[in-house]
Design a protein around this motif. Structure first.
Motif, PDB file in Angstrom:
ATOM      1  N   PRO A 101       3.097  46.767   0.760  1.00 36.49           N
ATOM      2  CA  PRO A 101       2.325  45.722   1.436  1.00 36.49           C
ATOM      3  C   PRO A 101       2.994  44.358   1.451  1.00 36.49           C
ATOM      4  N   LEU A 102       4.062  44.170   0.666  1.00 38.13           N
ATOM      5  CA  LEU A 102       4.764  42.884   0.650  1.00 38.13           C
ATOM      6  C   LEU A 102       6.196  43.021   1.174  1.00 38.13           C
ATOM      7  N   ASP A 103       6.469  44.058   1.921  1.00 34.17           N
ATOM      8  CA  ASP A 103       7.834  44.303   2.389  1.00 34.17           C
ATOM      9  C   ASP A 103       8.352  43.112   3.197  1.00 34.17           C
ATOM     10  N   GLY A 104       9.487  42.561   2.737  1.00 33.79           N
ATOM     11  CA  GLY A 104      10.132  41.466   3.427  1.00 33.79           C
ATOM     12  C   GLY A 104       9.632  40.086   3.068  1.00 33.79           C
ATOM     13  N   MET A 105       8.674  39.994   2.154  1.00 34.87           N
ATOM     14  CA  MET A 105       8.075  38.705   1.818  1.00 34.87           C
ATOM     15  C   MET A 105       8.942  37.960   0.797  1.00 34.87           C
ATOM     16  N   PRO A 106       9.376  36.720   1.092  1.00 33.37           N
ATOM     17  CA  PRO A 106      10.141  35.944   0.108  1.00 33.37           C
ATOM     18  C   PRO A 106       9.251  35.551  -1.071  1.00 33.37           C
ATOM     19  N   VAL A 107       9.717  35.806  -2.295  1.00 35.77           N
ATOM     20  CA  VAL A 107       8.923  35.584  -3.503  1.00 35.77           C
ATOM     21  C   VAL A 107       9.826  35.033  -4.599  1.00 35.77           C
ATOM     22  N   THR A 108       9.273  34.155  -5.435  1.00 35.78           N
ATOM     23  CA  THR A 108       9.960  33.758  -6.666  1.00 35.78           C
ATOM     24  C   THR A 108       9.108  34.169  -7.864  1.00 35.78           C
ATOM     25  N   VAL A 109       9.779  34.335  -9.006  1.00 35.95           N
ATOM     26  CA  VAL A 109       9.090  34.520 -10.279  1.00 35.95           C
ATOM     27  C   VAL A 109       9.644  33.491 -11.264  1.00 35.95           C
ATOM     28  N   LYS A 110       8.824  33.106 -12.189  1.00 31.56           N
ATOM     29  CA  LYS A 110       9.206  32.119 -13.202  1.00 31.56           C
ATOM     30  C   LYS A 110      10.359  32.649 -14.047  1.00 31.56           C
ATOM     31  N   GLU A 111      11.197  31.752 -14.481  1.00 29.43           N
ATOM     32  CA  GLU A 111      12.384  32.122 -15.261  1.00 29.43           C
ATOM     33  C   GLU A 111      12.043  32.972 -16.483  1.00 29.43           C
ATOM     34  N   LEU A 112      10.874  32.757 -17.108  1.00 26.14           N
ATOM     35  CA  LEU A 112      10.479  33.521 -18.290  1.00 26.14           C
ATOM     36  C   LEU A 112      10.197  34.984 -17.982  1.00 26.14           C
ATOM     37  N   ILE A 113       9.994  35.322 -16.710  1.00 24.86           N
ATOM     38  CA  ILE A 113       9.739  36.704 -16.301  1.00 24.86           C
ATOM     39  C   ILE A 113      11.088  37.370 -16.042  1.00 24.86           C
ATOM     40  N   ALA A 114      11.452  38.328 -16.860  1.00 23.43           N
ATOM     41  CA  ALA A 114      12.793  38.929 -16.790  1.00 23.43           C
ATOM     42  C   ALA A 114      13.017  39.637 -15.463  1.00 23.43           C
ATOM     43  N   LEU A 133       4.811  32.868  -1.614  1.00 25.74           N
ATOM     44  CA  LEU A 133       4.356  33.554  -2.818  1.00 25.74           C
ATOM     45  C   LEU A 133       5.233  33.235  -4.023  1.00 25.74           C
ATOM     46  N   HIS A 134       4.566  32.849  -5.125  1.00 21.94           N
ATOM     47  CA  HIS A 134       5.271  32.485  -6.344  1.00 21.94           C
ATOM     48  C   HIS A 134       4.452  32.960  -7.539  1.00 21.94           C
ATOM     49  N   VAL A 135       5.137  33.312  -8.625  1.00 21.06           N
ATOM     50  CA  VAL A 135       4.462  33.818  -9.814  1.00 21.06           C
ATOM     51  C   VAL A 135       4.819  32.937 -11.000  1.00 21.06           C
ATOM     52  N   GLY A 136       3.787  32.479 -11.713  1.00 19.30           N
ATOM     53  CA  GLY A 136       3.981  31.701 -12.931  1.00 19.30           C
ATOM     54  C   GLY A 136       3.399  32.424 -14.128  1.00 19.30           C
ATOM     55  N   THR A 137       3.522  31.804 -15.294  1.00 16.79           N
ATOM     56  CA  THR A 137       2.872  32.309 -16.501  1.00 16.79           C
ATOM     57  C   THR A 137       2.077  31.187 -17.124  1.00 16.79           C
ATOM     58  N   ASP A 138       1.116  31.547 -17.990  1.00 15.57           N
ATOM     59  CA  ASP A 138       0.126  30.581 -18.474  1.00 15.57           C
ATOM     60  C   ASP A 138      -0.345  30.995 -19.854  1.00 15.57           C
ATOM     61  N   ILE A 139      -0.134  30.107 -20.849  1.00 14.23           N
ATOM     62  CA  ILE A 139      -0.665  30.357 -22.187  1.00 14.23           C
ATOM     63  C   ILE A 139      -1.620  29.254 -22.628  1.00 14.23           C
ATOM     64  N   GLY A 140      -1.596  28.117 -21.941  1.00 19.66           N
ATOM     65  CA  GLY A 140      -2.517  27.034 -22.253  1.00 19.66           C
ATOM     66  C   GLY A 140      -2.864  26.222 -21.020  1.00 19.66           C
ATOM     67  N   GLY A 141      -2.396  26.703 -19.865  1.00 29.44           N
ATOM     68  CA  GLY A 141      -2.619  25.992 -18.610  1.00 29.44           C
ATOM     69  C   GLY A 141      -1.389  25.956 -17.735  1.00 29.44           C
ATOM     70  N   SER A 142      -0.360  26.722 -18.062  1.00 30.89           N
ATOM     71  CA  SER A 142       0.951  26.575 -17.425  1.00 30.89           C
ATOM     72  C   SER A 142       1.019  27.017 -15.980  1.00 30.89           C
ATOM     73  N   ILE A 143      -0.007  27.728 -15.478  1.00 24.87           N
ATOM     74  CA  ILE A 143      -0.161  27.955 -14.040  1.00 24.87           C
ATOM     75  C   ILE A 143      -1.057  26.881 -13.442  1.00 24.87           C
ATOM     76  N   ARG A 144      -2.214  26.664 -14.071  1.00 25.66           N
ATOM     77  CA  ARG A 144      -3.224  25.767 -13.506  1.00 25.66           C
ATOM     78  C   ARG A 144      -2.810  24.299 -13.538  1.00 25.66           C
ATOM     79  N   ILE A 145      -2.197  23.870 -14.622  1.00 25.41           N
ATOM     80  CA  ILE A 145      -1.833  22.458 -14.759  1.00 25.41           C
ATOM     81  C   ILE A 145      -0.862  22.025 -13.661  1.00 25.41           C
ATOM     82  N   PRO A 146       0.276  22.712 -13.460  1.00 22.64           N
ATOM     83  CA  PRO A 146       1.162  22.290 -12.367  1.00 22.64           C
ATOM     84  C   PRO A 146       0.550  22.535 -10.990  1.00 22.64           C
ATOM     85  N   ALA A 147      -0.284  23.561 -10.844  1.00 17.19           N
ATOM     86  CA  ALA A 147      -0.968  23.758  -9.564  1.00 17.19           C
ATOM     87  C   ALA A 147      -1.832  22.548  -9.250  1.00 17.19           C
TER      88      ALA A 147
END
Length: 465
Positions: free
Chosen positions: A75-88, A174-188
């Motif tokens: 369903p996401l074929d061809g979609m440009p995406v980034t993931v956060k550096e912490l995601i291997a 489309l972008h993927v972040g991680t969050d342990i105390g607000g690390s997605i919501r705060i920058p959003a």
């Protein structure tokens, strides 16, 4: 239906996929637009790590051919995406934002990256983060300083700083972040995005630890919803993940009549809230009330003792790792982070355990509140913005978490929470509204976010470059 933006880099994922199906736009077209946007903006905002445009072009060409044959692989074929550096991602080092890290290539994709590739997404880059993901800032000892596209003198927040800057600048939808105390919501919140922290375990993550989640960071709620079936597929590596549960991910805003919404304007501790933020969040709550929701003021769930205890626990955890490094590598860590962590050098084990116990106290307080409400509305951030060069709004390692009081309790309680834009300051900086649901109430949070988004004027995103 409004006309799509002139540049494909600013199209939503939904618009792009519809055009891929008809052949009016190809993945190669979409990638060319994103690549041009990156060339113009990246020298100013520095959002990317492990950027691989040549590989992206090859993958976009292969996807274009699959769509031509009517045989997309997902369903996401061809979609440009980034993931956060912490995601291997396989083959790429994971420096964790720190110059002290050894740069060994990752042996395999982490769950979020693996699921995105399986569904055909083009992972063209990773996005920057601060040292060990322990700052709400674009400041890092390894990555160049990441800046906020709305005002290059301001901070995008963090620790998903690069994801926020990339999304706001239009590096694809489309972008993927991680969050342990607000690390997605705060920058959003500080960049005008929609950032969604799902219920803990909804999106498998590796490595896992208490409170840590991965989730989407997008310009629209619909694009985040589009990512969730992919990101939430199971992965055995996360032993804390929820059992596979088919969810009816929302496609439209619900009727909010009769819903009990708590309005929390006081976090209980931390920095005082800017008046412009209070006004914007209150106005958003009144819109829900006018639509038939029952909105009532609710007390904070967090106390200074809880936040201080969390600080102790996190310092001890950081020092347990940093203390094993030889002195020459310790000296490469961002001085702010090193100064913060070394405070745990003489901390007793009993104090560290008591700090951990405060995370359980947060969880109990959140559960108690949700006996009387269906969802909570609050500010995402207490301040409108802060300088790009600062490690945090206080810029003081002795007061490191004064700005996360609205966001961190919901990590410890494992509840879904989102940040969505609810207006702008007089200086033109975005203001985030946090929407929190009950544990496992991911669909409700997304539904309420769709409702709020429908009331807002479309955002005129900043032109960078």
């Amino acid at each position: 239906m409004p006309a799509p933006p002139p540049s494909l880099a600013d199209w939503t994922a939904g618009q792009l996929l519809a055009a891929f199906r008809t052949g009016s736009v190809t993945p190669l077209d979409a990638w060319a637009a994103v690549e041009a946007r990156i060339a113009a903006a990246e020298p100013k905002i520095a959002a990317l790590y492990a950027y691989a445009p040549e590989r992206a072009r090859r993958e976009a060409a292969a996807s274009t051919e699959r769509w031509r044959r009517g045989a997309p692989i997902g369903p996401l074929d061809g979609m440009p995406v980034t993931v956060k550096e912490l995601i291997a991602t396989e083959g790429d080092p994971v420096p964790r934002g720190s110059a002290a890290s050894e740069l060994a290539p990752a042996r395999q994709d982490a769950p979020a990256a693996a699921r995105l590739r399986e569904d055909g997404a083009i992972l063209f880059a990773k996005t920057t983060c601060p040292d060990y993901g322990m700052l709400s800032s674009g400041l890092s000892s390894f990555h160049p300083l990441t800046r906020n596209p709305w005002n290059l003198a301001k901070n995008p927040g963090g620790s998903s700083s690069g994801a926020a800057a990339a999304a706001a600048a239009g590096y694809g939808p489309l972008h993927v972040g991680t969050d342990i105390g607000g690390s997605i919501r705060i920058p959003a919140g500080w960049t005008g995005l929609f950032g969604f922290k799902p219920s803990n375990g909804r999106v498998p993550i590796d490595p896992y630890y208490p409170g840590r989640c991965a989730g989407p960071m997008t310009r629209t709620v619909a694009d985040a919803v589009m990512m969730m079936p992919t990101l939430s597929r199971p992965d055995w590596r996360d032993a804390t993940s929820l059992p596979p549960t088919p969810l009816d991910w929302p496609g439209e805003a619900p009727d909010v009549r009769g819903l009990r919404l708590g309005l929390m304007l006081d976090a209980g501790c931390g920095l005082p809230v800017d008046r412009e933020i209070l006004d914007a969040v209150t106005a958003a709550a009144r819109r829900f009330e006018a639509a038939g929701a029952i909105v009532e003021a609710v007390p904070p769930v967090l106390t200074a003792a809880m936040l201080d205890g969390l600080d102790d626990f996190w310092r001890a955890r950081a020092w347990a790792e940093i203390s094993l490094l030889p002195p020459e590598r310790q000296r490469r860590i961002l001085p702010y982070i090193h100064a913060w962590a070394t405070k745990a050098e003489t901390m007793s084990g009993v104090r560290a355990v008591r700090g951990h116990d405060q995370t359980l106290a947060m969880r109990q307080a959140c559960a108690r509140l949700f006996q009387s409400v269906d969802a909570v509305l609050s500010p995402t951030n207490p301040v409108v913005s802060f300088p790009a060069e600062h490690a945090s709004p206080t810029n003081d390692p002795d007061r490191p978490f004064e700005h996360i009081a609205f966001t961190v309790p919901w990590n410890m309680s494992e509840q879904p929470a989102a940040s969505i834009n609810c207006g702008f300051s007089r200086a033109g900086m975005p203001i985030g509204l946090q929407i929190v649901g009950p544990r496992f109430g991911d669909v409700l949070v997304l539904q309420l976010s769709l409702t709020h988004e429908a009331w807002q004027e479309p955002i005129a995103w900043p032109a960078v470059g």
